[in-house]
Motif scaffolding. Structure first.
Motif, PDB file in Angstrom:
ATOM      1  N   GLY A 284      41.303  48.160 103.794  1.00 18.01           N
ATOM      2  CA  GLY A 284      42.314  48.465 104.135  1.00 18.01           C
ATOM      3  C   GLY A 284      42.719  49.911 104.504  1.00 18.01           C
ATOM      4  O   GLY A 284      41.784  50.777 104.046  1.00 18.01           O
ATOM      5  N   GLY A 285      44.097  50.165 105.189  1.00 16.96           N
ATOM      6  CA  GLY A 285      44.283  51.340 105.585  1.00 16.96           C
ATOM      7  C   GLY A 285      45.287  51.933 104.554  1.00 16.96           C
ATOM      8  O   GLY A 285      44.942  52.331 103.378  1.00 16.96           O
ATOM      9  N   ASP A 286      46.578  51.975 104.574  1.00 17.99           N
ATOM     10  CA  ASP A 286      47.590  52.261 103.741  1.00 17.99           C
ATOM     11  C   ASP A 286      47.636  51.003 102.870  1.00 17.99           C
ATOM     12  O   ASP A 286      48.402  51.455 101.687  1.00 17.99           O
ATOM     13  N   HIS A 287      47.289  50.110 102.910  1.00 27.70           N
ATOM     14  CA  HIS A 287      47.269  49.007 102.050  1.00 27.70           C
ATOM     15  C   HIS A 287      46.246  47.934 102.076  1.00 27.70           C
ATOM     16  O   HIS A 287      45.605  47.872 103.357  1.00 27.70           O
ATOM     17  N   LEU A 288      46.017  47.183 101.225  1.00 24.72           N
ATOM     18  CA  LEU A 288      44.881  45.921 101.232  1.00 24.72           C
ATOM     19  C   LEU A 288      45.299  45.274 102.388  1.00 24.72           C
ATOM     20  O   LEU A 288      46.262  44.536 102.808  1.00 24.72           O
ATOM     21  N   GLU A 289      44.130  44.942 103.115  1.00 23.16           N
ATOM     22  CA  GLU A 289      44.072  43.974 104.532  1.00 23.16           C
ATOM     23  C   GLU A 289      43.143  42.855 104.466  1.00 23.16           C
ATOM     24  O   GLU A 289      43.573  41.699 105.007  1.00 23.16           O
ATOM     25  N   THR A 290      41.999  43.274 103.838  1.00 25.35           N
ATOM     26  CA  THR A 290      41.141  41.881 103.929  1.00 25.35           C
ATOM     27  C   THR A 290      40.343  41.897 102.296  1.00 25.35           C
ATOM     28  O   THR A 290      40.111  43.097 101.674  1.00 25.35           O
ATOM     29  N   LEU A 291      39.972  40.908 101.929  1.00 23.32           N
ATOM     30  CA  LEU A 291      39.035  40.757 100.864  1.00 23.32           C
ATOM     31  C   LEU A 291      37.729  39.792 101.211  1.00 23.32           C
ATOM     32  O   LEU A 291      37.790  39.116 102.196  1.00 23.32           O
ATOM     33  N   THR A 292      36.786  40.046 100.544  1.00 24.12           N
ATOM     34  CA  THR A 292      35.442  39.374 100.796  1.00 24.12           C
ATOM     35  C   THR A 292      35.189  38.656  99.555  1.00 24.12           C
ATOM     36  O   THR A 292      34.936  39.267  98.374  1.00 24.12           O
ATOM     37  N   LEU A 293      34.976  37.283  99.631  1.00 22.16           N
ATOM     38  CA  LEU A 293      34.966  36.593  98.776  1.00 22.16           C
ATOM     39  C   LEU A 293      33.466  35.961  98.670  1.00 22.16           C
ATOM     40  O   LEU A 293      32.984  35.722  99.748  1.00 22.16           O
TER      41      LEU A 293
END
Length: 562
Positions: free
Chosen positions: A445-454
């Motif tokens: 993410g940049g200024d906030h969370l954008e992706t997650l890896t599960l």
């Protein structure tokens, strides 16, 4: 529906009474008008629906309701249901339930559901003895509350600012009403910054009810500004309680109620992790459930009733014996002493070890429920990590707002760590998805969370998903590093107490008393431990409250023999 003076033009606060029995309804209205008709507008209704219509009409006219008196047994809408809906319109109105002798359990239920102020047994003859004293007290309480100026703290900040989130969380958990103004999303925020002479480079800005602007305030500055106590009234007490979760609040209430001069010290806000729970449904005496915020607020009021001092934003960094006294030292170097100490510091959630998430804390990645973020999740996907009750309660809460809630669980099922009632509730909510044998192994993410890896731990396969919201409820890390060298702890940092300190009949090193440690007593006599921070404790709200109360009884035993 009738009123004491239907043609009166002068705005008067109303007393609303509702009973489906016309005779009873007329009788109580007659008694109310005889006593209060000159000061209050008495409104009589014969059904909950009719009474709610009156409540809404009064609200639209810009008038007030001082008291609501409702019969418990009514067809269509019970008295409890009426009070629950009416309090959403007039939250300050005093709530009285009219019950028959056989319905006293209904009054207890009403206390849980609508925070009932009083229940009145029918018949109330003579009213001078059984009705008027009760209502006099309730109306006096309403008058005092209604005349207090409304607190309107305003917080201006960036939506994805970790400090802005921390300020909102601090205010919410301390039950301080505030309005959140996200910069770039609310023009009022821009106007407030201009009035405060700020250009938005230093945020958040907190504007108090009297118009003072606090730029990037610390928690201590916030506490002092909104009226929270941070300075003790004296330097010596009978009992110091360190930690304001369920165990600490339980200890404080019982300590104060039993005559001990008690001070509770909390580093952020009372309630602990339980205070952020959206719904606790297995706590004794609350058959309809209770939110952590409600439970905490009632406990605070109880503690205040018994003259317990409550200090916020005070970080305890050391504990030491000094003769017969036990002394705690704060991070600013000041000290506080007492005959006894109860440690109830609880535990904190462990940080996720996944790469990329450390810098996003408070900007899409949150540890704990963070219920202030609920409305911001509307229509979006929310990921929750953890398989215990706290995670399940959060899933149920965020399901009210989010399009989809994904519960990420490392184990093969929820059965080993979550209460059955929560598992069943989650199964009945279509928008909640449970991913077992799965871990979060990364995020970007940049200024906030954008992706997650599960990662699927069964197959080893990893998947990257779009995500702006992640709430973690994993593990339990005790806040006890500051006790190193002072108290005995287990290898995980939990405080040992009572029988766990005695090995093969040998008492702990340095123990000088001619007795074994009491059940919740630590390796330092006169210092007790309660709740989640104790080694081998049961991680439940009820057991924490029980240990807090038990610790106070052991404090009395210690003082009697000191």
């Amino acid at each position: 529906m009738t009123t004491a003076d239907a043609t009166a033009r002068a705005p008067r606060a109303s007393i609303i009474t509702v009973d489906d029995d016309p005779g009873v309804s007329r009788s109580i209205a007659r008694d109310l008008r005889a006593r209060y008709g000159a000061t209050y507008r008495v409104v009589r209704a014969e059904s909950g629906e009719q009474a709610l219509e009156a409540v809404r009409e009064i609200k639209l006219r810009g008038e007030e309701v001082a008291a609501l008196l409702a019969d418990y047994r009514m067809p269509g809408m019970s008295g409890i249901e009426f009070l629950e809906q009416a309090m959403a319109v007039f939250p300050l109105a005093r709530r009285v339930l009219l019950t028959a002798y056989a319905d006293t359990d209904a009054a207890i239920r009403a206390i849980n559901v609508v925070d009932l102020d009083h229940y009145l047994l029918k018949p109330w003859d003579p009213p001078a003895q059984k009705l008027y004293p009760v209502l006099d007290e309730q109306l006096a309480a309403w008058t005092a509350a209604a005349r207090q100026p409304a607190r309107q703290v305003r917080v201006v900040g960036h939506r994805w600012s970790s400090r802005s989130y921390e300020v909102r969380d601090f205010l919410a958990r301390n039950s301080v009403p505030f309005r959140w103004l996200a910069l770039g999303e609310d023009a009022e925020g821009e106007r407030l910054l201009a009035a405060a002479g700020q250009d938005g480079t230093r945020l958040p800005v907190v504007v108090t009810e009297d118009g003072a602007a606090l730029v990037e305030p610390t928690d201590a500055q916030l506490a002092a500004t909104v009226g929270l106590s941070t300075v003790p009234a004296t330097d010596f007490y009978d009992l110091i309680v360190v930690g304001g979760g369920p165990a600490g609040l339980g200890a404080a209430v019982y300590g104060g109620s039993e005559g001990l001069r008690t001070v509770l010290v909390e580093r952020m806000a009372t309630g602990g992790q339980a205070g952020t729970s959206s719904r606790i449904e297995n706590y004794l005496g609350f058959p309809d459930g209770v939110s952590g915020e409600q439970l905490t607020e009632r406990a605070r009021r109880q503690a205040a009733k018994f003259e317990v001092e409550m200090l916020t934003t005070r970080q305890v960094v050391a504990l030491e014996p000094r003769g017969a006294a036990r002394v705690v030292r704060f991070d600013d170097g000041t000290e506080l002493a007492a005959h006894t100490v109860i440690l109830a510091t609880g535990v904190s959630y462990r940080m996720l070890a996944a790469p990329g998430l450390d810098d996003l804390s408070g900007r899409g990645v949150f540890y704990g429920a963070a219920t202030t973020e609920g409305p911001g999740c509307a229509g979006q996907d929310v990921y929750i990590v953890g398989g215990a009750n706290s995670a399940g309660q959060a899933a149920m809460y965020f399901a009210r707002h989010a399009k989809r809630v994904v519960l990420v669980v490392r184990g093969e099922s929820l059965d080993r760590s979550m209460s059955r009632y929560l598992i069943d509730q989650i199964a009945d909510v279509p928008c909640i998805e449970v991913l077992t044998c799965t871990e979060v192994v990364g995020g970007t993410g940049g200024d906030h969370l954008e992706t997650l890896t599960l990662r699927d731990n069964k197959t080893g396969e990893s998947t990257t998903v779009d995500a702006s919201w992640l709430f973690a409820f994993i593990g339990a890390a005790p806040r006890t590093d500051w006790l190193e060298g002072t108290l005995s702890r287990d290898r995980n940092g939990f405080v040992l107490a009572g029988p766990d300190l005695v090995t093969d009949g040998a008492r702990p090193p340095g123990w000088e008393l001619d007795r074994d440690p009491y059940h919740l007593e630590t390796s330092l006599p006169g210092v007790f431990v309660a709740g989640d921070v104790r080694a081998e404790s049961v991680k439940r709200v009820a057991s924490a409250v029980g240990e807090g109360a038990m610790a106070v009884s052991l404090v009395h035993r210690y003082l009697e023999k000191a």
